[in-house]
Design a protein around this motif. Structure first.
Motif, short mmCIF file in Angstrom:
data_model
loop_
_atom_site.label_atom_id
_atom_site.label_comp_id
_atom_site.label_asym_id
_atom_site.label_seq_id
_atom_site.Cartn_x
_atom_site.Cartn_y
_atom_site.Cartn_z
N ILE A 1 0.86 -1.18 0.00
CA ILE A 1 0.00 0.00 0.00
C ILE A 1 0.90 1.24 0.00
O ILE A 1 1.83 1.33 0.80
N ILE A 2 0.61 2.17 -0.91
CA ILE A 2 1.26 3.48 -0.82
C ILE A 2 0.20 4.48 -0.39
O ILE A 2 -0.97 4.35 -0.75
N VAL A 3 0.63 5.45 0.39
CA VAL A 3 -0.30 6.43 0.96
C VAL A 3 0.23 7.83 0.72
O VAL A 3 1.43 8.08 0.85
N LYS A 4 -0.67 8.73 0.38
CA LYS A 4 -0.36 10.15 0.28
C LYS A 4 -1.47 10.91 1.00
O LYS A 4 -2.53 10.36 1.29
N GLY A 5 -1.22 12.18 1.24
CA GLY A 5 -2.22 13.03 1.88
C GLY A 5 -3.38 13.29 0.94
O GLY A 5 -3.28 13.13 -0.27
N TYR B 1 -3.64 14.88 -2.75
CA TYR B 1 -3.10 14.25 -3.95
C TYR B 1 -4.18 13.50 -4.70
O TYR B 1 -5.01 12.84 -4.09
N ASP B 2 -4.15 13.59 -6.03
CA ASP B 2 -5.01 12.77 -6.88
C ASP B 2 -4.20 11.52 -7.19
O ASP B 2 -3.29 11.54 -8.02
N MET B 3 -4.50 10.43 -6.52
CA MET B 3 -3.72 9.20 -6.63
C MET B 3 -3.69 8.67 -8.07
O MET B 3 -2.72 8.05 -8.47
N GLU B 4 -4.74 8.94 -8.83
CA GLU B 4 -4.80 8.42 -10.21
C GLU B 4 -3.77 9.10 -11.11
O GLU B 4 -3.40 8.55 -12.14
N LYS B 5 -3.29 10.27 -10.73
CA LYS B 5 -2.33 11.01 -11.56
C LYS B 5 -0.88 10.71 -11.19
O LYS B 5 0.03 11.14 -11.89
N LEU B 6 -0.64 9.99 -10.10
CA LEU B 6 0.72 9.71 -9.66
C LEU B 6 1.28 8.48 -10.35
O LEU B 6 0.64 7.42 -10.36
N PRO B 7 2.49 8.57 -10.90
CA PRO B 7 3.11 7.38 -11.51
C PRO B 7 3.34 6.27 -10.48
O PRO B 7 3.33 5.09 -10.83
N GLU B 8 3.50 6.64 -9.22
CA GLU B 8 3.69 5.65 -8.16
C GLU B 8 2.48 4.73 -8.04
O GLU B 8 2.61 3.55 -7.69
N THR B 9 1.29 5.26 -8.31
CA THR B 9 0.06 4.46 -8.22
C THR B 9 0.09 3.31 -9.23
O THR B 9 -0.15 2.15 -8.87
N ALA B 10 0.41 3.63 -10.47
CA ALA B 10 0.47 2.59 -11.50
C ALA B 10 1.54 1.55 -11.14
O ALA B 10 1.34 0.35 -11.33
N LEU B 11 2.64 2.02 -10.59
CA LEU B 11 3.73 1.12 -10.23
C LEU B 11 3.29 0.11 -9.17
O LEU B 11 3.44 -1.09 -9.34
N VAL C 1 -3.68 4.74 -1.64
CA VAL C 1 -4.72 5.32 -0.78
C VAL C 1 -4.38 6.78 -0.49
O VAL C 1 -3.24 7.10 -0.15
N ALA C 2 -5.38 7.64 -0.62
CA ALA C 2 -5.24 9.04 -0.19
C ALA C 2 -5.94 9.16 1.16
O ALA C 2 -7.12 8.86 1.28
N VAL C 3 -5.20 9.56 2.17
CA VAL C 3 -5.76 9.73 3.51
C VAL C 3 -6.21 11.18 3.65
O VAL C 3 -5.38 12.09 3.55
N PRO C 4 -7.50 11.41 3.87
CA PRO C 4 -7.99 12.79 4.00
C PRO C 4 -7.33 13.49 5.19
O PRO C 4 -7.06 12.86 6.21
N PHE C 5 -7.07 14.78 5.02
CA PHE C 5 -6.50 15.56 6.11
C PHE C 5 -7.56 15.82 7.17
O PHE C 5 -8.62 16.33 6.87
N GLU C 6 -7.25 15.42 8.40
CA GLU C 6 -8.16 15.68 9.51
C GLU C 6 -7.90 17.07 10.09
O GLU C 6 -8.79 17.72 10.59
N PHE C 7 -6.65 17.51 10.02
CA PHE C 7 -6.27 18.81 10.54
C PHE C 7 -5.57 19.58 9.42
O PHE C 7 -4.62 19.09 8.84
#
Length: 161
Positions: free
Chosen positions: A115-119, A122-132, A141-147
């Motif tokens: 699993i890779i995670v970003k804040g 980020y649009d995970m679909e646009k990141l080359p890391e997602t395809a990888l 997974v994009a974790v929504p900012f709580e703060f």
């Protein structure tokens, strides 16, 4: 005497070895960033990321790669070693490593996290890391900012701006 958390700061090769030896159990969660001045937003995001798997590896940008990001001439405020130490001191972080490239793709390919995670910004679909990561059956997974916090905003506040 060395602080216990220092043992969690690993080279990429040491991370691979820790995975092979089972010291970093799967599912492996991976995230990356500058983490210049740790704030509540960072630690909440990291803890939520850690809960997605069995082990969390955090990759920090080297000082040179932070400068290439264009965050400002004074950045990073904390050097790579200090940023890694602060992250390693967090209970939710299992290992900290660094990458010097503009993106962590080579490191992700080496570690093959589940699993890779970003804040949440980020649009995970646009990141080359997602395809990888999806190429070996992993997920992104994009974790929504709580703060709503940012180091850039803190720097502006400190500078009186």
């Amino acid at each position: 005497m060395t602080a216990r958390f220092e043992s969690k700061i690993l080279t990429p090769r040491q991370c691979v070895d820790a995975l092979a030896e089972g010291r970093l159990p799967r599912p492996l969660v991976f995230t990356n960033g500058v983490f210049d001045i740790l704030h509540r937003g960072h630690v909440t995001y990291l803890d939520e990321s850690a809960q997605l798997g069995a082990a969390l590896v955090v990759a920090v940008n080297t000082d040179a790669s932070v400068r290439r990001l264009g965050k400002g001439p004074e950045r990073p405020l904390n050097n790579q070693e200090d940023r890694a130490a602060m992250l390693a001191a967090l209970a939710c972080v299992d290992a900290v490593t660094a990458f010097d490239e503009d993106t962590p793709e080579a490191l992700i390919a080496l570690l093959r996290p589940d699993i890779i995670v970003k804040g949440g910004d980020y649009d995970m679909e646009k990141l080359p890391e997602t395809a990888l990561v999806r190429s070996w059956g992993g997920r992104a997974v994009a974790v929504p900012f709580e703060f709503q916090r940012s180091t850039t905003a803190l720097v502006r506040k400190i500078q009186g701006g």
